[in-house]
Write a protein that holds these residues in place. Structure first.
Motif, PDB file in Angstrom:
ATOM      1  N   ALA A  60       9.213  -1.008  -2.432  1.00 36.17           N
ATOM      2  CA  ALA A  60       9.908  -1.133  -1.164  1.00 36.17           C
ATOM      3  C   ALA A  60      10.457  -2.553  -1.046  1.00 36.17           C
ATOM      4  O   ALA A  60       9.847  -3.504  -1.538  1.00 36.17           O
ATOM      5  N   ASP A  61      11.588  -2.699  -0.403  1.00 37.40           N
ATOM      6  CA  ASP A  61      12.206  -4.024  -0.269  1.00 37.40           C
ATOM      7  C   ASP A  61      11.272  -5.017   0.412  1.00 37.40           C
ATOM      8  O   ASP A  61      11.282  -6.211   0.099  1.00 37.40           O
ATOM      9  N   SER A  62      10.465  -4.538   1.329  1.00 38.57           N
ATOM     10  CA  SER A  62       9.602  -5.426   2.116  1.00 38.57           C
ATOM     11  C   SER A  62       8.491  -6.068   1.290  1.00 38.57           C
ATOM     12  O   SER A  62       7.895  -7.056   1.725  1.00 38.57           O
ATOM     13  N   VAL A  63       8.210  -5.512   0.112  1.00 36.85           N
ATOM     14  CA  VAL A  63       7.103  -6.032  -0.698  1.00 36.85           C
ATOM     15  C   VAL A  63       7.569  -6.572  -2.045  1.00 36.85           C
ATOM     16  O   VAL A  63       6.778  -7.177  -2.776  1.00 36.85           O
ATOM     17  N   LYS A  64       8.841  -6.392  -2.356  1.00 34.88           N
ATOM     18  CA  LYS A  64       9.356  -6.797  -3.656  1.00 34.88           C
ATOM     19  C   LYS A  64       9.155  -8.293  -3.859  1.00 34.88           C
ATOM     20  O   LYS A  64       9.450  -9.099  -2.980  1.00 34.88           O
ATOM     21  N   GLY A  65       8.613  -8.644  -5.020  1.00 35.07           N
ATOM     22  CA  GLY A  65       8.361 -10.042  -5.333  1.00 35.07           C
ATOM     23  C   GLY A  65       6.996 -10.541  -4.898  1.00 35.07           C
ATOM     24  O   GLY A  65       6.570 -11.621  -5.306  1.00 35.07           O
ATOM     25  N   ARG A  66       6.299  -9.765  -4.067  1.00 36.75           N
ATOM     26  CA  ARG A  66       4.972 -10.179  -3.596  1.00 36.75           C
ATOM     27  C   ARG A  66       3.870  -9.231  -4.074  1.00 36.75           C
ATOM     28  O   ARG A  66       2.744  -9.665  -4.328  1.00 36.75           O
ATOM     29  N   LEU A  67       4.179  -7.958  -4.183  1.00 37.45           N
ATOM     30  CA  LEU A  67       3.202  -6.961  -4.625  1.00 37.45           C
ATOM     31  C   LEU A  67       3.612  -6.445  -6.004  1.00 37.45           C
ATOM     32  O   LEU A  67       4.807  -6.325  -6.308  1.00 37.45           O
ATOM     33  N   ARG A  68       2.592  -6.144  -6.816  1.00 39.63           N
ATOM     34  CA  ARG A  68       2.860  -5.661  -8.169  1.00 39.63           C
ATOM     35  C   ARG A  68       1.948  -4.498  -8.489  1.00 39.63           C
ATOM     36  O   ARG A  68       0.729  -4.601  -8.362  1.00 39.63           O
ATOM     37  N   ILE A  69       2.552  -3.390  -8.913  1.00 36.97           N
ATOM     38  CA  ILE A  69       1.789  -2.204  -9.278  1.00 36.97           C
ATOM     39  C   ILE A  69       1.618  -2.174 -10.796  1.00 36.97           C
ATOM     40  O   ILE A  69       2.522  -2.554 -11.552  1.00 36.97           O
ATOM     41  N   SER A  70       0.446  -1.732 -11.238  1.00 36.09           N
ATOM     42  CA  SER A  70       0.172  -1.596 -12.663  1.00 36.09           C
ATOM     43  C   SER A  70      -0.846  -0.481 -12.853  1.00 36.09           C
ATOM     44  O   SER A  70      -1.425   0.011 -11.874  1.00 36.09           O
ATOM     45  N   ARG A  71      -1.065  -0.083 -14.097  1.00 32.32           N
ATOM     46  CA  ARG A  71      -2.045   0.965 -14.354  1.00 32.32           C
ATOM     47  C   ARG A  71      -2.696   0.766 -15.708  1.00 32.32           C
ATOM     48  O   ARG A  71      -2.105   0.190 -16.616  1.00 32.32           O
ATOM     49  N   ASP A  72      -3.916   1.283 -15.809  1.00 31.22           N
ATOM     50  CA  ASP A  72      -4.658   1.300 -17.068  1.00 31.22           C
ATOM     51  C   ASP A  72      -5.078   2.756 -17.280  1.00 31.22           C
ATOM     52  O   ASP A  72      -6.073   3.205 -16.697  1.00 31.22           O
ATOM     53  N   ASN A  73      -4.335   3.475 -18.099  1.00 33.18           N
ATOM     54  CA  ASN A  73      -4.605   4.904 -18.279  1.00 33.18           C
ATOM     55  C   ASN A  73      -5.938   5.149 -18.974  1.00 33.18           C
ATOM     56  O   ASN A  73      -6.560   6.190 -18.762  1.00 33.18           O
ATOM     57  N   ALA A  74      -6.383   4.227 -19.782  1.00 30.28           N
ATOM     58  CA  ALA A  74      -7.690   4.382 -20.435  1.00 30.28           C
ATOM     59  C   ALA A  74      -8.812   4.376 -19.409  1.00 30.28           C
ATOM     60  O   ALA A  74      -9.869   4.981 -19.621  1.00 30.28           O
ATOM     61  N   LYS A  75      -8.597   3.698 -18.297  1.00 32.13           N
ATOM     62  CA  LYS A  75      -9.596   3.630 -17.225  1.00 32.13           C
ATOM     63  C   LYS A  75      -9.248   4.553 -16.066  1.00 32.13           C
ATOM     64  O   LYS A  75      -9.963   4.562 -15.058  1.00 32.13           O
ATOM     65  N   ASN A  76      -8.153   5.289 -16.191  1.00 28.02           N
ATOM     66  CA  ASN A  76      -7.713   6.189 -15.105  1.00 28.02           C
ATOM     67  C   ASN A  76      -7.615   5.447 -13.774  1.00 28.02           C
ATOM     68  O   ASN A  76      -8.031   5.954 -12.721  1.00 28.02           O
ATOM     69  N   THR A  77      -7.045   4.261 -13.822  1.00 23.68           N
ATOM     70  CA  THR A  77      -7.002   3.412 -12.632  1.00 23.68           C
ATOM     71  C   THR A  77      -5.616   2.806 -12.450  1.00 23.68           C
ATOM     72  O   THR A  77      -4.988   2.390 -13.424  1.00 23.68           O
ATOM     73  N   VAL A  78      -5.187   2.767 -11.214  1.00 30.31           N
ATOM     74  CA  VAL A  78      -3.940   2.119 -10.834  1.00 30.31           C
ATOM     75  C   VAL A  78      -4.279   0.953  -9.911  1.00 30.31           C
ATOM     76  O   VAL A  78      -5.216   1.049  -9.107  1.00 30.31           O
ATOM     77  N   TYR A  79      -3.526  -0.119 -10.045  1.00 32.34           N
ATOM     78  CA  TYR A  79      -3.792  -1.326  -9.275  1.00 32.34           C
ATOM     79  C   TYR A  79      -2.586  -1.707  -8.419  1.00 32.34           C
ATOM     80  O   TYR A  79      -1.446  -1.387  -8.750  1.00 32.34           O
ATOM     81  N   LEU A  80      -2.879  -2.401  -7.335  1.00 34.17           N
ATOM     82  CA  LEU A  80      -1.819  -3.011  -6.534  1.00 34.17           C
ATOM     83  C   LEU A  80      -2.237  -4.450  -6.269  1.00 34.17           C
ATOM     84  O   LEU A  80      -3.137  -4.696  -5.454  1.00 34.17           O
ATOM     85  N   GLN A  81      -1.631  -5.365  -6.997  1.00 38.04           N
ATOM     86  CA  GLN A  81      -1.886  -6.787  -6.790  1.00 38.04           C
ATOM     87  C   GLN A  81      -1.018  -7.261  -5.633  1.00 38.04           C
ATOM     88  O   GLN A  81       0.205  -7.126  -5.674  1.00 38.04           O
ATOM     89  N   MET A  82      -1.654  -7.799  -4.625  1.00 33.99           N
ATOM     90  CA  MET A  82      -0.967  -8.181  -3.396  1.00 33.99           C
ATOM     91  C   MET A  82      -1.059  -9.693  -3.234  1.00 33.99           C
ATOM     92  O   MET A  82      -2.156 -10.225  -3.035  1.00 33.99           O
ATOM     93  N   ASN A  83       0.055 -10.376  -3.311  1.00 35.38           N
ATOM     94  CA  ASN A  83       0.112 -11.827  -3.178  1.00 35.38           C
ATOM     95  C   ASN A  83       0.948 -12.215  -1.966  1.00 35.38           C
ATOM     96  O   ASN A  83       1.752 -11.436  -1.473  1.00 35.38           O
ATOM     97  N   THR A  84       0.758 -13.454  -1.529  1.00 32.09           N
ATOM     98  CA  THR A  84       1.515 -13.989  -0.395  1.00 32.09           C
ATOM     99  C   THR A  84       1.529 -12.990   0.770  1.00 32.09           C
ATOM    100  O   THR A  84       2.578 -12.623   1.316  1.00 32.09           O
ATOM    101  N   LEU A  85       0.352 -12.529   1.126  1.00 26.20           N
ATOM    102  CA  LEU A  85       0.254 -11.502   2.163  1.00 26.20           C
ATOM    103  C   LEU A  85       0.689 -12.025   3.524  1.00 26.20           C
ATOM    104  O   LEU A  85       0.504 -13.213   3.846  1.00 26.20           O
ATOM    105  N   LYS A  86       1.265 -11.114   4.305  1.00 29.19           N
ATOM    106  CA  LYS A  86       1.746 -11.428   5.644  1.00 29.19           C
ATOM    107  C   LYS A  86       1.022 -10.551   6.664  1.00 29.19           C
ATOM    108  O   LYS A  86       0.556  -9.448   6.311  1.00 29.19           O
ATOM    109  N   PRO A  87       0.954 -10.977   7.912  1.00 30.93           N
ATOM    110  CA  PRO A  87       0.322 -10.129   8.937  1.00 30.93           C
ATOM    111  C   PRO A  87       0.939  -8.726   9.004  1.00 30.93           C
ATOM    112  O   PRO A  87       0.214  -7.760   9.268  1.00 30.93           O
ATOM    113  N   GLU A  88       2.223  -8.612   8.739  1.00 26.80           N
ATOM    114  CA  GLU A  88       2.868  -7.288   8.790  1.00 26.80           C
ATOM    115  C   GLU A  88       2.472  -6.389   7.621  1.00 26.80           C
ATOM    116  O   GLU A  88       2.860  -5.212   7.594  1.00 26.80           O
ATOM    117  N   ASP A  89       1.714  -6.906   6.667  1.00 24.75           N
ATOM    118  CA  ASP A  89       1.167  -6.072   5.599  1.00 24.75           C
ATOM    119  C   ASP A  89      -0.114  -5.360   6.031  1.00 24.75           C
ATOM    120  O   ASP A  89      -0.641  -4.523   5.293  1.00 24.75           O
TER     121      ASP A  89
END
Length: 124
Positions: A60-89
């Protein structure tokens, strides 16, 4: 497929969090994965998505550059790294799985499985 989201909490503005979404059950099948969020008094909205291979990402435009999605299929896990968080998050964050493993979608109804949500609170 059962999805378990975790990693939410209280953080100050400018801080970081990493959300995780662990899948169990029929994990031998391939799924694209998405993160959505729902702020108090608002509807659920798209945040980020990733294909099974990880080769296609969408934000989403509101999170681009601050949040990053990734996954590790061997662990069946998806991640959302959230940086520079704002109150509107501030929101409950949900992960979701889509059996259309080769593409991503922002449409809530296109997702077949949902996690229970994890609360992220960003203080100013």
């Amino acid at each position: 497929v059962q999805l378990q989201a975790s990693g939410g909490g209280l953080v100050q503005a400018g801080g970081s969090l990493r959300l995780s979404c662990a899948a169990s059950g029929r994990t031998s099948s391939a799924y694209s994965m998405g993160w959505f969020r729902q702020a108090p008094g608002k509807g659920r909205e798209f945040v980020a998505a990733i294909t099974w291979s990880g080769g296609t990402l969408d934000y989403a435009d509101s999170v681009k550059g601050r949040l990053r999605i990734s996954r590790d299929n061997a662990k069946n896990t998806v991640y959302l790294q959230m940086n520079t968080l704002k109150p509107e998050d501030t929101a409950v964050y949900y992960c979701a799985a889509d059996r259309n493993w080769y593409g991503t979608t922002r449409v809530i109804g296109d997702h077949d499985y949902w996690g229970q949500g994890t609360l992220v609170t960003v203080s100013s």
